[in-house]
Scaffold this active site. Structure first.
Site, mmCIF file in Angstrom:
data_model
loop_
_atom_site.group_PDB
_atom_site.id
_atom_site.type_symbol
_atom_site.label_atom_id
_atom_site.label_comp_id
_atom_site.label_asym_id
_atom_site.label_seq_id
_atom_site.Cartn_x
_atom_site.Cartn_y
_atom_site.Cartn_z
ATOM 1 N N LEU A 170 0.718 -0.948 0.666
ATOM 2 C CA LEU A 170 -0.140 -0.003 -0.696
ATOM 3 C C LEU A 170 0.412 1.548 -0.105
ATOM 4 C CD1 LEU A 170 -2.518 1.680 0.032
ATOM 5 C CD2 LEU A 170 -2.571 1.392 2.796
ATOM 6 N N TYR B 110 -3.372 -6.649 18.552
ATOM 7 C CA TYR B 110 -3.363 -5.290 16.937
ATOM 8 C C TYR B 110 -5.446 -4.380 17.939
ATOM 9 C CZ TYR B 110 -4.135 -3.885 11.694
ATOM 10 O OH TYR B 110 -3.865 -3.797 11.042
#
Length: 295
Positions: free
Chosen positions: A130, A281
């Protein structure tokens, strides 16, 4: 509706006048249910091949997670690029980029181009996935100074070459003539390295101000709570949140003095809805979410 009934605990006592009020919450409840279902289902998806992490982490912590946590140590930008296909991954060298002017990716709208053109941008996690796609798009727009940061200096230099190759044909005249690209390696898990990145970024930008900070660098983790060591929690918080907050502390004062600026932070639905096996996370992304909202 089932979710609404189960969480109310007093559904049988509602009067007919209260029903219309409850109905207004149904769209939000359904949205949460869909998001929860999709992300629970993704937990059982076949894992991508493991890419060894180059982070400074003790062998004991890393080895204990390789078997139970296939995503551990993988850059978040890479994981996002593998799972999302808004910007197709294209293997393009500097020479092929020069020959083929049309980069196979999404076109930025005019308003977006106007917002970024001529601005000084710091992009973390820019060595691939990305981050690489964002870097190429920013180059095509014609930013002022583009600072590419990541752990893999060789990969960053390759991305920089690709960015330079698309400038002449895609950026406006003014953008192309003033375009400057810098490569500054940084390990987001190392506080001193992050501090050095901020200082170097301010030095290479003219007039000493970074207009846009894009916190794209990060890592993912998936493992049972009982098998997740505290060092993993600390690592995820440092890379995904604390590194970006430190950069913001260093760069926002310059934005304020100049009268404007932007911080773009790649987050996750895990920053809104936490699911099992994603405690580390989700915690780091919840931190990002709250930090940005407060900022």
């Amino acid at each position: 509706l089932g979710f609404l009934v189960l969480t109310s605990g007093e559904v049988d006592t509602f009067s007919s006048k209260e029903v219309p009020t409850l109905m207004r919450f149904i769209p939000s409840v359904l949205l949460v249910q869909v998001a929860f279902f999709v992300h629970c289902a993704s937990s059982f998806a076949p894992p991508a091949p493991l890419v060894a992490s180059r982070l400074s982490i003790s062998p004991g912590v890393l080895s204990s997670h390789k078997a139970s946590n296939p995503s551990f140590g993988r850059p978040f930008s890479l994981l996002a690029a593998e799972k999302q296909h808004f910007l197709p991954a294209v293997s393009m060298s500097a020479s092929s980029a020069a020959e083929n002017e049309s980069f196979d990716g999404a076109e930025c709208k005019g308003k977006t181009c106007d917002r970024f053109r001529g601005q000084n941008v710091l992009l973390t996690g820019a060595s691939g996935g990305l981050g690489r796609a964002i870097a190429i798009q920013l180059s095509r727009i014609g930013v002022g100074t583009l600072i590419l940061s990541g752990r893999d200096e060789a990969a960053l230099k390759q991305v920089a070459d690709e960015c330079r190759a698309v400038i002449p044909s895609k950026a406006s005249g003014d953008g192309a003539s003033s375009f400057n690209i810098e490569v500054i390696p940084c390990d987001l898990s190392n506080t001193d390295s992050v501090k050095s990145l901020g200082e170097c970024s301010l030095k290479v930008c003219s007039p000493g101000c970074v207009d846009i900070l894009i916190n794209n660098g990060g890592i993912s983790s998936r493992s049972s709570f009982l098998e997740t060591k505290a060092e993993v929690d600390e690592l995820l918080m440092q890379v995904n949140f604390l590194s970006g907050s430190r950069l913001a502390k260093m760069l926002v004062p310059g934005m304020v003095d100049k009268g404007g600026g932007s911080i773009i932070w790649v987050s996750s639905v895990q920053g809104l809805v936490g699911i099992p096996s994603r405690t580390s996370y989700a915690a780091s992304k919840f931190a990002v979410q709250g930090y940005c909202e407060a900022l």
